[in-house]
Scaffold this motif. Structure first.
Motif, PDB file in Angstrom:
ATOM      1  N   ILE A   1       8.320  10.235 -11.825  1.00  0.00           N
ATOM      2  CA  ILE A   1       9.089   9.135 -11.029  1.00  0.00           C
ATOM      3  C   ILE A   1       8.313   7.976 -11.132  1.00  0.00           C
ATOM      4  O   ILE A   1       8.973   6.728 -10.860  1.00  0.00           O
ATOM      5  N   GLU A   2       7.100   7.690 -11.465  1.00  0.00           N
ATOM      6  CA  GLU A   2       6.374   6.378 -11.207  1.00  0.00           C
ATOM      7  C   GLU A   2       7.033   5.308 -12.022  1.00  0.00           C
ATOM      8  O   GLU A   2       7.067   4.302 -11.472  1.00  0.00           O
ATOM      9  N   GLN A   3       7.624   5.684 -13.191  1.00  0.00           N
ATOM     10  CA  GLN A   3       7.896   4.241 -13.923  1.00  0.00           C
ATOM     11  C   GLN A   3       9.435   3.852 -13.233  1.00  0.00           C
ATOM     12  O   GLN A   3       9.570   2.769 -13.182  1.00  0.00           O
ATOM     13  N   ARG A   4      10.038   4.878 -12.664  1.00  0.00           N
ATOM     14  CA  ARG A   4      11.374   4.134 -12.138  1.00  0.00           C
ATOM     15  C   ARG A   4      11.044   3.431 -10.736  1.00  0.00           C
ATOM     16  O   ARG A   4      11.517   2.541 -10.387  1.00  0.00           O
ATOM     17  N   ILE A   5       9.845   3.819 -10.134  1.00  0.00           N
ATOM     18  CA  ILE A   5       9.272   3.230  -8.650  1.00  0.00           C
ATOM     19  C   ILE A   5       9.081   1.710  -9.403  1.00  0.00           C
ATOM     20  O   ILE A   5       9.407   0.652  -8.636  1.00  0.00           O
ATOM     21  N   LYS A   6       8.265   1.870 -10.306  1.00  0.00           N
ATOM     22  CA  LYS A   6       7.604   0.438 -10.774  1.00  0.00           C
ATOM     23  C   LYS A   6       8.856  -0.376 -11.188  1.00  0.00           C
ATOM     24  O   LYS A   6       9.011  -1.658 -10.874  1.00  0.00           O
ATOM     25  N   PHE A   7       9.701   0.232 -11.972  1.00  0.00           N
ATOM     26  CA  PHE A   7      11.036  -0.743 -12.300  1.00  0.00           C
ATOM     27  C   PHE A   7      11.846  -1.344 -11.373  1.00  0.00           C
ATOM     28  O   PHE A   7      12.015  -2.428 -11.360  1.00  0.00           O
ATOM     29  N   VAL A   8      12.060  -0.126 -10.412  1.00  0.00           N
ATOM     30  CA  VAL A   8      12.865  -0.746  -9.327  1.00  0.00           C
ATOM     31  C   VAL A   8      12.053  -1.884  -8.289  1.00  0.00           C
ATOM     32  O   VAL A   8      12.743  -2.964  -7.944  1.00  0.00           O
TER      33      VAL A   8
ATOM     34  N   THR B   1       0.839  -1.105   0.151  1.00  0.00           N
ATOM     35  CA  THR B   1       0.014   0.020  -0.120  1.00  0.00           C
ATOM     36  C   THR B   1       0.779   1.318  -0.154  1.00  0.00           C
ATOM     37  O   THR B   1       0.330   2.334  -0.790  1.00  0.00           O
ATOM     38  N   SER B   2       1.883   1.158   0.907  1.00  0.00           N
ATOM     39  CA  SER B   2       2.666   2.392   0.817  1.00  0.00           C
ATOM     40  C   SER B   2       3.392   2.619  -0.685  1.00  0.00           C
ATOM     41  O   SER B   2       3.321   3.943  -0.840  1.00  0.00           O
ATOM     42  N   ILE B   3       3.700   1.819  -1.246  1.00  0.00           N
ATOM     43  CA  ILE B   3       4.377   1.993  -2.637  1.00  0.00           C
ATOM     44  C   ILE B   3       3.337   2.605  -3.501  1.00  0.00           C
ATOM     45  O   ILE B   3       3.498   3.730  -4.205  1.00  0.00           O
TER      46      ILE B   3
END
Length: 179
Positions: free
Chosen positions: A57-64, A41-43
């Motif tokens: 930054i969404e794509q970087r978060i999902k990628f990592v 949930t926090s992510i």
């Protein structure tokens, strides 16, 4: 909706890539070993916060996150009754990649910006650029439109590029068969 302290810290860090990486690392550790272990949930919340601010930054978060939990699914569903869109990350049955977690920890300690190439290269390694094949026809067309002075200048540039080629691109020469 109330946000956790880490989520709020992430939201504040959106303007500072190094703090962003450190806070994101803490969020990931919370998902992996926190008291609500496995709760993503926090992510999802920090992605929503970033999008609300217009941050990309969404794509970087999902990628990592996908590197940490290989095979994780990100789903967005629309509630037909309320019309609200909800997102969730599904990691059920997936074990976190300890090697990636160690790299994230090191990046956070070194204060590497989450937005930078150095951050991504540490996670996936450097990619070698493959030289694109020369389009001879296009090159001739381009050269034919130039003045003699420009062509002489281009010639100097090409000679300089050849001289320093070993620092640029590794060129593999085709094997010639002996006749």
């Amino acid at each position: 909706m109330t946000y956790t302290t880490l989520e709020t810290a992430f939201n504040r860090a959106l303007g500072n890539g190094a703090n962003l990486g450190d806070t994101f690392n803490e969020l990931i550790k919370n998902v992996v070993t926190g008291k609500s272990k496995g709760d993503t949930t926090s992510i999802v919340n920090v992605i929503a916060m970033a999008n609300k601010k217009g941050d990309k930054i969404e794509q970087r978060i999902k990628f990592v996150f996908g590197l940490v939990y290989k095979g994780a699914e990100f789903k967005t569903e629309k509630n037909k009754k309320t019309g609200k869109t909800t997102s969730k990350m599904i990691i059920k049955g997936i074990k976190p990649n300890q090697k990636v977690l160690a790299i994230l920890e090191k990046l956070a300690q070194d204060k590497v910006s989450m937005r930078g190439d150095k951050y991504l290269q540490a996670l996936v390694g450097k990619t070698k650029k493959k030289p694109t094949p020369l389009n001879v026809k296009s090159f001739i067309d381009t050269c034919s439109k130039r003045s003699t002075d420009e062509l002489k200048e281009m010639q100097k540039i090409i000679k300089a590029a050849i001289k320093h080629q070993e620092n640029n691109v590794v060129v593999e020469l085709p094997n010639k068969k002996a006749a």
